[in-house]
Design a protein around this motif. Structure first.
Motif, PDB file in Angstrom:
ATOM      1  N   GLY A   8       0.926  -1.008  -0.035  1.00  0.00           N
ATOM      2  CA  GLY A   8      -0.028  -0.186   0.030  1.00  0.00           C
ATOM      3  C   GLY A   8       0.936   1.248   0.174  1.00  0.00           C
ATOM      4  N   PRO A   9       0.289   2.549  -0.069  1.00  0.00           N
ATOM      5  CA  PRO A   9       1.114   3.707  -0.227  1.00  0.00           C
ATOM      6  C   PRO A   9       1.919   3.765   1.001  1.00  0.00           C
ATOM      7  CG  PRO A   9      -1.243   4.065  -1.047  1.00  0.00           C
ATOM      8  CD  PRO A   9      -0.987   2.634  -0.437  1.00  0.00           C
ATOM      9  N   TYR A  10       3.176   4.155   0.617  1.00  0.00           N
ATOM     10  CA  TYR A  10       4.084   4.169   1.619  1.00  0.00           C
ATOM     11  C   TYR A  10       4.381   3.176   2.392  1.00  0.00           C
ATOM     12  CZ  TYR A  10       3.693   9.248   0.653  1.00  0.00           C
ATOM     13  OH  TYR A  10       3.495  10.498  -0.123  1.00  0.00           O
ATOM     14  N   LYS A  11       4.051   1.986   2.007  1.00  0.00           N
ATOM     15  CA  LYS A  11       4.472   0.551   2.701  1.00  0.00           C
ATOM     16  C   LYS A  11       4.930  -0.420   1.903  1.00  0.00           C
ATOM     17  CE  LYS A  11       0.235   1.348   5.630  1.00  0.00           C
ATOM     18  NZ  LYS A  11      -0.988   0.951   5.856  1.00  0.00           N
ATOM     19  N   VAL A  12       6.425  -0.783   2.244  1.00  0.00           N
ATOM     20  CA  VAL A  12       6.967  -1.642   1.406  1.00  0.00           C
ATOM     21  C   VAL A  12       7.661  -2.534   2.362  1.00  0.00           C
ATOM     22  CG1 VAL A  12       7.082  -0.333  -0.906  1.00  0.00           C
ATOM     23  CG2 VAL A  12       8.968  -0.488   1.009  1.00  0.00           C
ATOM     24  N   ARG A  13       8.014  -3.831   2.286  1.00  0.00           N
ATOM     25  CA  ARG A  13       8.636  -4.541   3.059  1.00  0.00           C
ATOM     26  C   ARG A  13       9.446  -5.760   2.152  1.00  0.00           C
ATOM     27  NH1 ARG A  13       3.340  -6.092   6.381  1.00  0.00           N
ATOM     28  NH2 ARG A  13       2.719  -7.944   5.292  1.00  0.00           N
ATOM     29  N   TYR A  45       5.257   4.033  -5.031  1.00  0.00           N
ATOM     30  CA  TYR A  45       5.242   3.991  -3.678  1.00  0.00           C
ATOM     31  C   TYR A  45       4.196   4.897  -2.941  1.00  0.00           C
ATOM     32  CZ  TYR A  45       7.816   4.801   0.872  1.00  0.00           C
ATOM     33  OH  TYR A  45       8.048   4.720   2.263  1.00  0.00           O
ATOM     34  N   HIS A  46       4.215   6.074  -3.768  1.00  0.00           N
ATOM     35  CA  HIS A  46       3.109   7.002  -3.087  1.00  0.00           C
ATOM     36  C   HIS A  46       1.687   6.607  -3.687  1.00  0.00           C
ATOM     37  CE1 HIS A  46       6.757  10.051  -3.286  1.00  0.00           C
ATOM     38  NE2 HIS A  46       6.595   9.597  -1.928  1.00  0.00           N
ATOM     39  N   GLY A  47       1.717   5.795  -4.364  1.00  0.00           N
ATOM     40  CA  GLY A  47       0.173   5.234  -4.622  1.00  0.00           C
ATOM     41  C   GLY A  47      -0.460   6.127  -5.733  1.00  0.00           C
ATOM     42  N   MET A  48       0.434   6.702  -6.526  1.00  0.00           N
ATOM     43  CA  MET A  48      -0.092   7.388  -7.799  1.00  0.00           C
ATOM     44  C   MET A  48      -0.366   6.605  -9.065  1.00  0.00           C
ATOM     45  SD  MET A  48       2.353  10.818  -6.914  1.00  0.00           S
ATOM     46  CE  MET A  48       1.615  11.932  -7.979  1.00  0.00           C
ATOM     47  N   ASP A  51      -3.564   0.982 -10.438  1.00  0.00           N
ATOM     48  CA  ASP A  51      -3.336  -0.519 -10.640  1.00  0.00           C
ATOM     49  C   ASP A  51      -2.130  -1.050 -10.190  1.00  0.00           C
ATOM     50  OD1 ASP A  51      -4.585  -3.336 -10.763  1.00  0.00           O
ATOM     51  OD2 ASP A  51      -4.355  -3.385 -13.109  1.00  0.00           O
ATOM     52  N   THR A  52      -1.740  -0.480  -9.070  1.00  0.00           N
ATOM     53  CA  THR A  52      -0.386  -0.981  -8.415  1.00  0.00           C
ATOM     54  C   THR A  52      -0.904  -1.694  -7.302  1.00  0.00           C
ATOM     55  OG1 THR A  52       0.641   0.981  -9.061  1.00  0.00           O
ATOM     56  CG2 THR A  52       1.677  -0.299  -7.215  1.00  0.00           C
ATOM     57  N   ARG A  53      -0.584  -3.243  -7.668  1.00  0.00           N
ATOM     58  CA  ARG A  53      -1.340  -3.915  -6.775  1.00  0.00           C
ATOM     59  C   ARG A  53      -0.476  -4.503  -5.368  1.00  0.00           C
ATOM     60  NH1 ARG A  53      -3.930  -8.141 -11.387  1.00  0.00           N
ATOM     61  NH2 ARG A  53      -4.746  -6.249 -12.725  1.00  0.00           N
ATOM     62  N   ALA A 270      -3.727   7.820   1.042  1.00  0.00           N
ATOM     63  CA  ALA A 270      -4.605   7.285  -0.011  1.00  0.00           C
ATOM     64  C   ALA A 270      -4.202   7.734  -1.326  1.00  0.00           C
ATOM     65  CB  ALA A 270      -6.204   7.469   0.118  1.00  0.00           C
ATOM     66  N   LYS A 271      -4.552   7.065  -2.272  1.00  0.00           N
ATOM     67  CA  LYS A 271      -4.367   7.485  -3.682  1.00  0.00           C
ATOM     68  C   LYS A 271      -5.869   7.764  -4.414  1.00  0.00           C
ATOM     69  CE  LYS A 271      -4.318   2.889  -6.052  1.00  0.00           C
ATOM     70  NZ  LYS A 271      -3.433   1.965  -7.030  1.00  0.00           N
ATOM     71  N   LEU A 272      -5.816   8.537  -5.480  1.00  0.00           N
ATOM     72  CA  LEU A 272      -7.009   8.804  -6.254  1.00  0.00           C
ATOM     73  C   LEU A 272      -6.724   7.893  -7.419  1.00  0.00           C
ATOM     74  CD1 LEU A 272      -9.586  10.591  -6.713  1.00  0.00           C
ATOM     75  CD2 LEU A 272      -8.195  12.327  -7.784  1.00  0.00           C
ATOM     76  N   LYS A 273      -7.694   6.959  -7.589  1.00  0.00           N
ATOM     77  CA  LYS A 273      -7.349   5.861  -8.421  1.00  0.00           C
ATOM     78  C   LYS A 273      -6.867   6.117  -9.881  1.00  0.00           C
ATOM     79  CE  LYS A 273      -8.571   2.567  -5.616  1.00  0.00           C
ATOM     80  NZ  LYS A 273      -7.626   1.466  -5.263  1.00  0.00           N
ATOM     81  N   LEU A 274      -7.356   7.251 -10.459  1.00  0.00           N
ATOM     82  CA  LEU A 274      -7.186   7.330 -11.887  1.00  0.00           C
ATOM     83  C   LEU A 274      -6.132   8.677 -12.118  1.00  0.00           C
ATOM     84  CD1 LEU A 274     -10.493   6.411 -13.771  1.00  0.00           C
ATOM     85  CD2 LEU A 274      -8.347   5.105 -13.605  1.00  0.00           C
ATOM     86  N   GLN A 275      -5.772   9.293 -10.942  1.00  0.00           N
ATOM     87  CA  GLN A 275      -4.829  10.209 -11.155  1.00  0.00           C
ATOM     88  C   GLN A 275      -3.423  10.094 -11.060  1.00  0.00           C
ATOM     89  OE1 GLN A 275      -5.951  13.451 -11.467  1.00  0.00           O
ATOM     90  NE2 GLN A 275      -4.157  14.803 -11.074  1.00  0.00           N
TER      91      GLN A 275
END
Length: 380
Positions: A8-13, A45-48, A51-53, A270-275
């Motif tokens: 999810g945005p800002y969350k990688v491991r 990474y920023h959720g921008m 369809d980043t799953r 959060a991300k705006l899905k199509l932005q």
């Protein structure tokens, strides 16, 4: 294997994932020896990017050693040290036959424009990337190349995207001898674009950013003039002033979607899905170039609701050139520049981070801490 995964945005491991396997006779499995975090990875990474799953492994810049090849692979053998371009492409379709590897028609069922990209959103095919110990490489007879014996690993790594894309951005500018070239963005791609502009005959190169340490790198590495847009009320007015009130002949957008994220994403994660970001840099480029000039765009953009100044571009008679870089097409020229000592790509690397600490690497790169320019990831 160990691999970076997106949560999810800002969350990688780093997690344990199943080892990739040969899925097609022309696949190869490559053990990654070095990867990197790219500025366009920050858009994910920023959720921008749409369809980043969750569970996806990022990383489109990587090199490694071939572990296994499918029965149809003829050009590679286990043990080969290889560099892998960030494009996944078939090499034989209408577009590949014309050198448009980034627009391959056979590798991405999710889009009609871009081809495949390792470790990017599923709009680019959903291929797991190289921020892992192992990666599956499709069309292994087409994309990967053996690293020349004389080339350092770190230099080879940067040829897989950042250097090739920066060089391509300068190419798209159609630079004529003596041109004034402005580059928006002093990240790795912008630095390489500025450096490459000299190879193509530029008479003057100006790099624009808001981080002083990156501008210092632009002066040192690319021998460019610099402008800090945060120090000017209107960077477009300043660009006009410094170019005799005409504008630059060529402007290169090496920023793309806002890599620092927008306010909503920072506040809500959060991300705006199509932005796919904001066209601020692109509009600055359109405004800063002279009438009849050329704007080169190779920054990563997704769908945007914000207005691009297309009417202004039309009325100014601008040429707009853009695409994802067909990385391997740039390699012969870049190899010569590197071998002849005109260019040392690894000079921009500032951080070397073990794979198990990749979350910290993303944080450092995203927040621009510790004067970071380019972080390299080293799997254990």
């Amino acid at each position: 294997m160990k691999a970076m995964v997106y949560r999810g945005p800002y969350k990688v491991r780093v997690e344990e994932k199943a080892d990739p396997r040969i899925e097609h006779p022309n696949d190869a499995i490559v053990r990654v020896t070095m990867a990197s975090i790219c500025g366009s990875d920050l858009h994910l990474y920023h959720g921008m990017m749409p369809d980043t799953r969750v569970g996806h492994t990022f990383g489109h810049e990587f090199i490694g050693v071939v572990e296994q090849v499918g029965p149809s692979v003829e050009n590679l053998s286990p043990g080969d040290r290889v560099m892998v371009p960030f494009n996944v492409y078939c090499g034989s379709c209408f577009f590949c036959a014309r050198g448009l590897y980034s627009n391959c028609h056979n590798v991405n069922p999710n889009a009609t424009a871009v081809g495949g990209i390792y470790g990017y959103s599923h709009t680019c095919g959903g291929y797991d990337g190289g921020q892992a110990q192992l990666v599956r490489v499709p069309f292994a007879d087409v994309g990967p190349s053996r690293i020349p014996e004389w080339m350092d690993d770190e230099d080879a790594l940067l040829c897989t995207d950042a250097l090739a894309t920066g060089y391509f951005g300068a190419q798209l500018g159609d630079i004529v001898e003596g041109d004034t070239v402005a580059v928006f963005g002093a990240g790795p791609v912008g630095l390489f674009a500025a450096k490459s502009a000299w190879f193509m005959g530029a008479g003057r190169v100006i790099v624009i950013d808001h981080l002083d340490y990156r501008l210092e790198k632009a002066r040192e590495f690319a021998h460019a003039e610099t402008l800090n847009f945060a120090e000017h009320q209107d960077i477009v007015v300043e660009m006009k002033r410094t170019t005799g009130h005409l504008g630059a002949d060529v402007v290169i957008d090496a920023v793309g979607a806002e890599a620092d994220g927008n306010l909503m994403q920072h506040v809500t994660s959060a991300k705006l899905k199509l932005q796919g970001g904001s066209p601020i840099a692109l509009n600055w480029a359109i405004d800063s170039v002279r009438k009849g000039g050329t704007v080169s765009v190779m920054g990563a953009y997704g769908p945007m609701f914000s207005a691009v100044k297309f009417g202004d571009a039309l009325n100014k008679g601008l040429t707009l050139n853009m695409n994802q870089c067909p990385a391997k097409r740039q390699w012969p020229r870049l190899f010569e520049h590197i071998r002849n000592g005109h260019l040392k790509p690894s000079d921009i690397i500032t951080h070397r981070i073990p794979l198990e600490h990749i979350a910290e690497g993303y944080h450092i790169f995203s927040a621009k801490l510790d004067n970071v320019i380019k972080p390299v990831i080293v799997p254990s």
